[in-house]
Design an enzyme around this catalytic site. Structure first.
Site, PDB file in Angstrom:
ATOM      1  N   TRP A   1      48.585 -12.225  93.470  1.00 42.32           N
ATOM      2  CA  TRP A   1      47.425 -12.025  92.602  1.00 42.32           C
ATOM      3  C   TRP A   1      46.094 -11.879  93.346  1.00 42.32           C
ATOM      4  CZ3 TRP A   1      48.200 -10.365  87.931  1.00 42.32           C
ATOM      5  CH2 TRP A   1      49.400 -10.667  87.293  1.00 42.32           C
TER       6      TRP A   1
ATOM      7  N   GLU B   1      37.359 -18.652  79.524  1.00 40.50           N
ATOM      8  CA  GLU B   1      38.740 -18.603  80.015  1.00 40.50           C
ATOM      9  C   GLU B   1      39.005 -19.510  81.222  1.00 40.50           C
ATOM     10  OE1 GLU B   1      40.012 -14.657  81.072  1.00 40.50           O
ATOM     11  OE2 GLU B   1      41.846 -15.399  82.029  1.00 40.50           O
TER      12      GLU B   1
ATOM     13  N   ASP C   1      37.367 -12.202  88.682  1.00 42.69           N
ATOM     14  CA  ASP C   1      37.735 -12.352  87.272  1.00 42.69           C
ATOM     15  C   ASP C   1      37.032 -13.543  86.619  1.00 42.69           C
ATOM     16  OD1 ASP C   1      39.021 -11.879  84.913  1.00 42.69           O
ATOM     17  OD2 ASP C   1      40.974 -12.626  85.544  1.00 42.69           O
TER      18      ASP C   1
ATOM     19  N   LYS D   1      41.510  -0.045  79.156  1.00 45.35           N
ATOM     20  CA  LYS D   1      41.984  -0.745  80.357  1.00 45.35           C
ATOM     21  C   LYS D   1      43.196   0.045  80.837  1.00 45.35           C
ATOM     22  CE  LYS D   1      44.103  -5.191  81.726  1.00 45.35           C
ATOM     23  NZ  LYS D   1      44.389  -6.573  81.287  1.00 45.35           N
TER      24      LYS D   1
ATOM     25  N   GLU E   1      47.072  -4.697  85.582  1.00 46.13           N
ATOM     26  CA  GLU E   1      47.889  -5.778  85.043  1.00 46.13           C
ATOM     27  C   GLU E   1      49.000  -5.249  84.133  1.00 46.13           C
ATOM     28  OE1 GLU E   1      44.959  -8.506  83.379  1.00 46.13           O
ATOM     29  OE2 GLU E   1      44.671  -9.366  85.368  1.00 46.13           O
TER      30      GLU E   1
ATOM     31  N   GLU F   1      30.236  -6.570  82.351  1.00 46.32           N
ATOM     32  CA  GLU F   1      31.104  -7.311  81.429  1.00 46.32           C
ATOM     33  C   GLU F   1      30.957  -8.806  81.718  1.00 46.32           C
ATOM     34  OE1 GLU F   1      35.123  -5.717  80.679  1.00 46.32           O
ATOM     35  OE2 GLU F   1      35.879  -7.765  80.775  1.00 46.32           O
TER      36      GLU F   1
ATOM     37  N   LYS G   1      33.240  -6.046  85.444  1.00 45.97           N
ATOM     38  CA  LYS G   1      33.093  -7.508  85.347  1.00 45.97           C
ATOM     39  C   LYS G   1      32.017  -7.971  86.326  1.00 45.97           C
ATOM     40  CE  LYS G   1      37.712  -8.608  83.699  1.00 45.97           C
ATOM     41  NZ  LYS G   1      38.872  -9.492  83.717  1.00 45.97           N
TER      42      LYS G   1
ATOM     43  N   ARG H   1      41.791  -8.425  96.984  1.00 51.66           N
ATOM     44  CA  ARG H   1      41.632  -7.911  95.618  1.00 51.66           C
ATOM     45  C   ARG H   1      40.165  -7.619  95.300  1.00 51.66           C
ATOM     46  NH1 ARG H   1      43.537 -11.307  90.319  1.00 51.66           N
ATOM     47  NH2 ARG H   1      41.888 -10.607  88.929  1.00 51.66           N
TER      48      ARG H   1
HETATM   49  C1  GCV Z   1      42.892  -9.094  78.523  1.00 48.76           C
HETATM   50  C2  GCV Z   1      42.228 -11.651  83.062  1.00 48.76           C
HETATM   51  C3  GCV Z   1      42.750 -12.372  81.873  1.00 48.76           C
HETATM   52  C4  GCV Z   1      43.600 -11.485  80.998  1.00 48.76           C
HETATM   53  C5  GCV Z   1      42.753 -10.281  80.591  1.00 48.76           C
HETATM   54  C6  GCV Z   1      42.296  -9.583  81.851  1.00 48.76           C
HETATM   55  C7  GCV Z   1      41.364  -8.421  81.544  1.00 48.76           C
HETATM   56  O1  GCV Z   1      43.235 -11.341  83.954  1.00 48.76           O
HETATM   57  O2  GCV Z   1      43.459 -13.483  82.297  1.00 48.76           O
HETATM   58  O3  GCV Z   1      43.987 -12.216  79.888  1.00 48.76           O
HETATM   59  O4  GCV Z   1      43.474  -9.418  79.776  1.00 48.76           O
HETATM   60  O5  GCV Z   1      41.574 -10.483  82.660  1.00 48.76           O
HETATM   61  O6  GCV Z   1      40.169  -8.637  81.610  1.00 48.76           O
HETATM   62  O7  GCV Z   1      41.834  -7.365  81.245  1.00 48.76           O
END
Ligand code: GCV
Length: 837
Positions: free
Chosen positions: A554, A405, A377, A295, A299, A399, A372, A348
């Protein structure tokens, strides 16, 4: 094909079970004479090396036969002659060497296998050892379901990459994990006792997952210490006999932060050398490492953009280091910047295509871009990521997220495959030709060898693995879909139910129905019409907080104001995102008339009074969907309760507790979202439900002693926006009222807040007679991230059934605070039969 089911009563249904064995319980079945004749009396596993998957297959078959049918079967390794019924397991090559040729076996590829149960000798032959082990698990799955069908077929995986990702931190915590601490790490090191890792390896192998990335994508470079690399080697040794390779996540800045260099520029010679050395060292400990997961520039994570290098240059750095060892780089497409909402065209959702499209073809052959499923997300509803349709010369993987979550964090039942299927089966119409997402990421559409899927799973040390027994169907189904994305969500689910809970028809029907209804229900009572999510994105990602989406960088905006809502992502008037899809799809989403209702607010900014294809207005749809979703959640509980006595007590109680909680929390969701948009738009609910709760007694309207009113924020997470808290953290509070309702029998619901950092106690009394009591211990019972505030995460609802009251009776709640938790209370409701409020 002749299908033979010797269904036997499930013995031991009353035996307590803690979930550790997952779907590999191999619960005991009685075996009739007819069934006995079908059981193998010998196992021939064509490899005697203990660390080999074929050897493991022999052991699994032996233990499975013992567990299911109580029969002890010997294993041999070096001959294939047998005087009696047997099962032979090995690779095609091993079989040919030891036993000669076998006709009718079609070509196998990847990790595929051939299974033939038609004869007294059952043949399970893999194209490689992994395939043979998968075949053994397939056979065991049949036996465990009492299925003695005579079958002969080959099955091959759709793609070579069938990975899971674990977001485990070195200190043992897990990012977005809801099943307890890590099975791999503790206090900065790899745990000594790897028993749970072995149990996980079995589960993964049985669903044909072939690699596991053990540490968080937000990676910590201390994984690379010599001690930890040795530990990684131990982990890999445990996974190896199950055919599961280990992979690791890397922190891009490691050469500087860990290696002592003054740069982590991917084109710098010292950095290249550093990564080459580290890679060689890792392979000394883990000779079959699957590869790296990265990654970068996302972030707050470091990456090549810091040095004005492209993401492809950044990925190829690792590709080069891995290439001699045969490893691959999974490079995540989850790259985006903070944005300004005042800019109408900022979006985004466009980021992945903007960052990656121009790099198509510039990645080395052993790089796979991991995308993803949707462009934001893991939201409850997203369109497929357009990046899949923009990379023609780059290998890709999808992904998915098994850990829930944004979807109830395992405290809510949400069976995910129906959601995933909206993506996998979506036809992207690349070049105006059929191009299903599943054919794109598997490599089939563009004729690429690499490709596949990865799921973020985040199992923990909890015996349920994920924090809830029912959530395990998602992991099981993920493996099945990674192998064959055309598999049917209901069929997979039912296999899982039989393996997990037995064959009782009522159990099968109830759990099937509950699971299949769960995602639509969750979407209904959380965020609908493609608004993505309405969970609190600034805090726990769990309970409702629609305002948290907007007025920040965000980019998960709803752009809701007094009259309108939704993101205009059209090319003509909005962010231009719809134009990232191939023409036919772009045209569909560009036009409000051809955009499906369930993605309306994803693509268009409309008035609350806009009429949907369904004929309802947007706002009325919100109201109705939230009522309907919450009602279904009550029904999920009722369905489970109808299974009492048919499921062992331990798992029954564990699940009932969660479903009771979900039933209550769905009402909290319902009211919060409806109140929020009702307040914002001022448009009344056609059916006069929103904001009207005739059966509720607001705590702040009761006579208070030791309690005081407290204005809750966000306002919509308290009925009437006010709750009560004790006047100090030592004071016991009492709230009293006279019952004005007609005498009768009611269900008594209480809404309270269960904060992290205290375990208050409450009691509810009618005329000083205790009706019920409870404790604020959600943090010990449920899996979701707790909150330290009175809000939509901590809001909890309990119900005491069949309470007899008379008009004029005194209803009293006594709250005893604990720690930072001031025994908060929102309201009490006395509900006549059949009323959900
Ligand atoms: C591992 C989202 C989640 C984060 C995660 C991120 C990612 O933003 O809230 O916790 O980080 O995705 O997939 O990298």
């Amino acid at each position: 094909m002749r299908v033979l089911f010797f269904l036997a009563p499930l013995l031991g249904s009353a035996t307590a079970e803690n979930g550790l064995a997952g779907w590999l319980r191999h619960a005991s079945l009685s075996c009739s004479h007819q069934c006995q004749s079908k059981l193998p009396a010998n196992i021939i596993a064509l490899n005697a090396t203990e660390s080999s998957p074929v050897y493991t297959a022999g052991i699994e078959l032996q233990q499975g036969l013992k567990g299911i049918y109580g029969s002890h079967v010997d294993i041999s390794h070096d001959k294939c002659q047998t005087p009696s019924a047997a099962v032979i397991v090995g690779t095609l090559e091993q079989y040919r060497k030891t036993c000669g040729s076998l006709k009718d076996v079609p070509d196998l590829d990847g990790d595929g296998f051939w299974i033939d149960t038609k004869d007294t000798v059952v043949h399970i032959l893999g194209s490689n050892e992994k395939g043979a082990l998968y075949g053994a698990f397939e056979y065991l799955s049949m036996l465990a379901q009492g299925n003695f069908s005579e079958v002969a077929y080959a099955t091959n995986p759709v793609a070579p990459i069938r990975w899971v990702n674990e977001w485990d931190n070195m200190d043992g915590s897990i990012e977005r994990g809801y099943g307890g601490p890590s099975i791999f790490f503790k206090d900065g090191a790899i745990v000594e006792d790897l028993t749970r890792v072995k149990q996980y390896a079995r589960l993964l192998a049985s669903i044909r997952v072939n690699a596991v990335v053990v540490n968080n994508v937000n990676a910590n470079a201390t994984l690379l210490t010599t001690e930890n690399l040795e530990g990684l080697g131990r982990i890999a040794d445990v996974f190896r006999p199950y055919g599961v390779q280990v992979g690791v996540s890397l922190n891009y800045a490691s050469p500087e932060t860990f290696g002592g260099l003054d740069t982590f520029d991917p084109l710098d010679a010292s950095v290249i050398k550093w990564w080459t050395n580290i890679t060689d060292q890792i392979y000394e400990h883990v000779p079959d490492l699957a590869g790296y997961l990265v990654k970068a520039n996302s972030e707050g994570q470091p990456g090549p953009l810091t040095y004005n290098r492209t993401l492809a240059e950044g990925a190829n750095l690792f590709a080069n280091a891995l290439q001699p060892h045969g490893g691959i780089v999974m490079f995540r497409a989850f790259v985006y910047d903070q944005l300004n909402e005042t800019n109408w065209t900022a979006d985004r959702a466009k980021a992945a295509v903007e960052f990656f499209k121009e790099l198509d073809g510039k990645f080395d052959e052993n790089v796979v871009v991991q995308i993803k499923y949707g462009p934001i997300d893991f939201q409850v509803r997203e369109p497929v990521s357009p990046l899949f349709a923009n990379l023609f010369n780059t290998s890709t993987a999808i992904e998915l997220q098994v850990t829930q979550e944004y979807l109830g964090q395992q405290s809510h039942l949400v069976y995910l495959p129906p959601l995933w299927k909206t993506i996998l089966d979506f036809d992207l119409r690349i070049d105006h030709k059929a191009s299903l997402t599943r054919d794109v990421y598997s490599g089939k559409h563009f004729n690429r060898k690499l490709g596949g899927s990865a799921a973020v799973v985040n199992v923990g040390t909890n015996t349920t693995w994920l924090g809830s027994h029912l959530a395990m169907s998602n992991l099981y189904a993920y493996g099945r879909l990674a192998w064959d994305p055309t598999d049917d969500p209901k069929g997979m689910l039912q296999d899982w139910i039989r393996l997990t809970f037995g064959f009782d028809e009522k159990v099968l029907d109830a759990i099937t129905q509950m699971s299949m209804e769960s995602w639509p229900a969750y979407e209904n009572y959380s965020g609908n019409l493609g608004i993505q999510t309405l969970t609190d994105i600034l805090y726990t990602h769990y309970g409702p907080n629609p305002a948290s989406q907007d007025d920040n960088g965000w980019g998960q905006w709803t752009r809701a104001d007094r009259t309108s809502i939704g993101m205009d992502r059209t090319v003509s008037n909005g962010t231009g995102y719809s134009g990232q899809y191939p023409d036919e799809i772009a045209a569909m989403y560009e036009d409000i008339d051809t955009t499906p209702d369930n993605l309306l607010l994803w693509f268009h900014h409309v008035n609350y009074t806009h009429q949907l294809h369904s004929g309802k207005t947007v706002i009325q749809h919100f109201y109705d969907a939230h009522y309907s979703g919450a009602e279904t959640a009550q029904y999920l509980l009722a369905q489970w309760q109808s299974l009492k006595g048919k499921i062992d007590e331990e798992r029954y109680e564990h699940v009932v507790r969660r479903l009771e909680y979900q039933a209550g929390h769905s009402i909290i969701w319902r009211d919060a979202i409806n109140d929020f948009y009702h307040n914002l738009s001022g448009i009344p609910d056609q059916f006069k439900r929103v904001g009207r709760h005739p059966w509720r007694i607001e705590a702040e309207n009761m006579s208070l002693d030791g309690y005081r009113p407290y204005t809750v924020s966000p306002f919509e997470t308290a009925s009437g926006s006010v709750a009560i808290v004790t006047t100090s953290n030592e004071t016991v509070g009492t709230a009293t009222t006279n019952i004005k309702l007609p005498s009768g029998t009611y269900d008594l619901a209480v809404n309270y807040y269960d904060l992290y950092g205290g375990k208050s106690q409450w009691g509810v009394y009618v005329n000083d007679k205790k009706v019920g009591e409870w404790q604020g211990n959600n943090e010990d019972v449920f899996s979701h991230t707790p909150s330290i505030y009175l809000d939509g995460h901590s809001a909890t609802r309990l119900k005491f059934r069949d309470v007899k009251v008379k008009k004029g009776d005194t209803l009293k709640i006594i709250g005893k605070p604990d720690g930072v938790e001031p025994a908060p209370l929102d309201y009490v409701a006395l509900l006549p039969q059949g009323i959900v409020d």
